[in-house]
Write a protein that holds these residues in place. Structure first.
Motif, PDB file in Angstrom:
ATOM      1  N   LYS A   1     -30.448  32.529  17.170  1.00 57.99           N
ATOM      2  CA  LYS A   1     -31.275  32.137  16.031  1.00 57.99           C
ATOM      3  C   LYS A   1     -31.721  30.699  16.297  1.00 57.99           C
ATOM      4  O   LYS A   1     -30.943  29.755  16.148  1.00 57.99           O
ATOM      5  CB  LYS A   1     -30.491  32.205  14.722  1.00 57.99           C
TER       6      LYS A   1
ATOM      7  N   SER B   1     -32.718  44.798   8.465  1.00 57.22           N
ATOM      8  CA  SER B   1     -31.432  45.052   7.809  1.00 57.22           C
ATOM      9  C   SER B   1     -30.357  44.075   8.249  1.00 57.22           C
ATOM     10  O   SER B   1     -29.220  44.458   8.472  1.00 57.22           O
ATOM     11  CB  SER B   1     -30.974  46.486   8.092  1.00 57.22           C
ATOM     12  N   SER B   2     -30.715  42.832   8.396  1.00 59.60           N
ATOM     13  CA  SER B   2     -29.731  41.845   8.780  1.00 59.60           C
ATOM     14  C   SER B   2     -29.966  40.549   8.027  1.00 59.60           C
ATOM     15  O   SER B   2     -31.097  40.075   7.953  1.00 59.60           O
ATOM     16  CB  SER B   2     -29.815  41.571  10.287  1.00 59.60           C
ATOM     17  N   PRO B   3     -28.903  39.977   7.487  1.00 61.78           N
ATOM     18  CA  PRO B   3     -29.057  38.677   6.834  1.00 61.78           C
ATOM     19  C   PRO B   3     -29.178  37.543   7.863  1.00 61.78           C
ATOM     20  O   PRO B   3     -29.407  36.408   7.501  1.00 61.78           O
ATOM     21  CB  PRO B   3     -27.774  38.546   6.016  1.00 61.78           C
ATOM     22  N   PHE B   4     -29.007  37.875   9.142  1.00 59.02           N
ATOM     23  CA  PHE B   4     -29.086  36.892  10.211  1.00 59.02           C
ATOM     24  C   PHE B   4     -30.417  37.042  10.941  1.00 59.02           C
ATOM     25  O   PHE B   4     -30.583  37.979  11.715  1.00 59.02           O
ATOM     26  CB  PHE B   4     -27.936  37.087  11.204  1.00 59.02           C
ATOM     27  N   PRO B   5     -31.353  36.172  10.702  1.00 58.39           N
ATOM     28  CA  PRO B   5     -32.681  36.325  11.327  1.00 58.39           C
ATOM     29  C   PRO B   5     -32.702  35.810  12.770  1.00 58.39           C
ATOM     30  O   PRO B   5     -33.202  34.731  13.051  1.00 58.39           O
ATOM     31  CB  PRO B   5     -33.584  35.487  10.416  1.00 58.39           C
TER      32      PRO B   5
END
Length: 114
Positions: free
Chosen positions: A13, A52-56
């Protein structure tokens, strides 16, 4: 040393507003370490999207080794450590690594498949 294919994926990220030249330098540095003899396959590039991920996560590295020993030697190699220290750690907010051993009973694409 036993031979067992190891797949390794790292998701990065990159910090918002990072200078694109620094991102290019990170990717160039990561892709250059394909030259290490321990590496069977390597590609580092920008992700198109994550769902579907809170981690971009924004970028990824996919590597392949023919043993856990070779993966360890790669991760300890000065060329790899330099790229991580000089580029990755300076511009990334988060990093996630995933390793797995592919099931050899699953059919694969033929060698040389595009």
């Amino acid at each position: 040393m036993s031979t067992q294919i190891i797949e390794h994926i790292v998701l990065f990220k990159v910090k918002p507003n990072t200078d694109p030249s620094k991102i290019d330098s990170m990717l160039t540095g990561l892709n250059a370490i394909i030259s290490l003899h321990q590496v069977l396959y390597l590609i580092a590039d920008t992700l198109l999207r994550t769902q579907s991920s809170p981690f971009p996560f924004t970028h990824m590295l996919h590597t392949r080794y023919n043993s856990k020993d070779n993966q360890t030697a790669y991760s300890d190699h000065p060329s790899y450590v330099t790229v991580v220290t000089d580029f990755v750690k300076l511009i990334c907010d988060d990093i996630m690594a995933i390793d797995w051993v592919p099931d050899s009973s699953i059919p694969r694409l033929p060698s040389g498949w595009p």
